[in-house]
Write a protein that holds these residues in place. Structure first.
Motif, PDB file in Angstrom:
ATOM      1  N   UNK A  36      75.963 143.007  43.574  1.00  0.00           N
ATOM      2  CA  UNK A  36      76.282 142.284  42.344  1.00  0.00           C
ATOM      3  C   UNK A  36      77.710 141.741  42.389  1.00  0.00           C
ATOM      4  N   UNK A  37      78.652 142.578  42.831  1.00  0.00           N
ATOM      5  CA  UNK A  37      80.052 142.136  42.935  1.00  0.00           C
ATOM      6  C   UNK A  37      80.164 140.956  43.891  1.00  0.00           C
ATOM      7  N   UNK A  38      79.449 141.048  45.006  1.00  0.00           N
ATOM      8  CA  UNK A  38      79.458 139.971  45.993  1.00  0.00           C
ATOM      9  C   UNK A  38      78.914 138.685  45.384  1.00  0.00           C
TER      10      UNK A  38
ATOM     11  N   UNK B  74      84.570 149.997  52.559  1.00  0.00           N
ATOM     12  CA  UNK B  74      83.910 149.492  53.757  1.00  0.00           C
ATOM     13  C   UNK B  74      82.543 148.892  53.425  1.00  0.00           C
ATOM     14  N   UNK B  75      81.809 149.532  52.526  1.00  0.00           N
ATOM     15  CA  UNK B  75      80.489 149.010  52.163  1.00  0.00           C
ATOM     16  C   UNK B  75      80.600 147.663  51.462  1.00  0.00           C
TER      17      UNK B  75
ATOM     18  N   UNK C  35      79.180 144.074  52.838  1.00  0.00           N
ATOM     19  CA  UNK C  35      78.320 143.238  51.997  1.00  0.00           C
ATOM     20  C   UNK C  35      78.870 141.818  51.911  1.00  0.00           C
ATOM     21  N   UNK C  36      80.192 141.684  51.771  1.00  0.00           N
ATOM     22  CA  UNK C  36      80.822 140.369  51.698  1.00  0.00           C
ATOM     23  C   UNK C  36      80.673 139.616  53.017  1.00  0.00           C
TER      24      UNK C  36
ATOM     25  N   UNK D  65      86.685 135.943  54.500  1.00  0.00           N
ATOM     26  CA  UNK D  65      88.062 135.984  53.990  1.00  0.00           C
ATOM     27  C   UNK D  65      88.180 136.957  52.827  1.00  0.00           C
ATOM     28  N   UNK D  66      87.141 137.010  51.982  1.00  0.00           N
ATOM     29  CA  UNK D  66      87.169 137.912  50.845  1.00  0.00           C
ATOM     30  C   UNK D  66      87.050 139.375  51.308  1.00  0.00           C
ATOM     31  N   UNK D  67      86.285 139.599  52.365  1.00  0.00           N
ATOM     32  CA  UNK D  67      86.183 140.951  52.924  1.00  0.00           C
ATOM     33  C   UNK D  67      87.537 141.412  53.454  1.00  0.00           C
TER      34      UNK D  67
END
Length: 214
Positions: free
Chosen positions: A150-152, A183-184, A188-189, A196-198
């Motif tokens: 959901x956040x992703x 890390x999870x 997911x990102x 870049x967001x990861x």
């Protein structure tokens, strides 16, 4: 307080996590009785903390007077959305750590899409109203209430539609994430193409000062 996680603080104080979040971000002002109870609980957990109840009560009264101002429809909508997101977190992730019963797949998918859309709309509304504290509070609440997927999805929506600052605020709203949780979310990102967001999430989790962990 000695505990670093907001959930642990709320449990120690004997108040819902959503209530503490609202106090923390300024969306709500505690009553005099609630402030006194919180002050006493903090002093019990940290005996060296001086008695500051009189000073805090003066600040509480000032905040209460300030919060009586007229709230615009946009701000009111954003506050209600933030409280719904925060309350969802408290209801779904009780202190027992049990997982809620699974709903039918189509209901679950609809609910997830609703939470993602509500989070995105609440962030944009708060930003449009110039409510920086509201943005921080919504991002913090979302980090507790939403799954990594959901956040992703919410972050992807924000970045895609030109709200990169809000996307960053959302991803950094859970600064208290543990190593595995971080890390999870990063994985997911990456799977969603948000490399870049990861990297942003992983950098934020690094120890300050850049030194290596022993």
């Amino acid at each position: 307080m000695p505990m670093k996680k907001q959930g642990a603080r709320a449990k120690h104080l004997g108040i819902p996590l959503s209530t503490l979040s609202n106090y923390w971000t300024g969306r709500r002002v505690p009553s005099a009785a609630d402030l006194g109870a919180i002050h006493d609980a903090v002093r019990r957990s940290a005996p060296t903390v001086p008695d500051q109840l009189d000073h805090l009560e003066r600040l509480r009264k000032c905040a209460a007077r300030r919060n009586t101002r007229t709230v615009s429809p946009q701000e009111s909508s954003g506050i209600r959305a933030a409280e719904r997101i925060s309350n969802t977190s408290s209801a779904q992730y009780a202190s027992s750590g049990t997982v809620p019963a699974q709903r039918p797949a189509h209901d679950r998918h609809s609910g997830e899409e609703g939470k993602v859309g509500e989070t995105v709309r609440a962030l944009i509304t708060a930003r449009s109203a110039g409510d920086r504290r509201g943005v921080i509070g919504i991002a913090w609440s979302a980090s507790k209430a939403l799954t990594h997927e959901d956040l992703c999805a919410a972050a992807s929506d924000l970045y895609t539609n030109g709200h990169s600052a809000l996307g960053e605020a959302l991803l950094l709203g859970g600064r208290e994430r543990g190593h595995e949780d971080t890390m999870r979310l990063a994985i997911t990102l990456i799977r969603a193409g948000l490399t870049a967001q990861a990297e942003l999430v992983l950098r934020a989790a690094l120890p300050r000062g850049g030194g290596e962990q022993p």
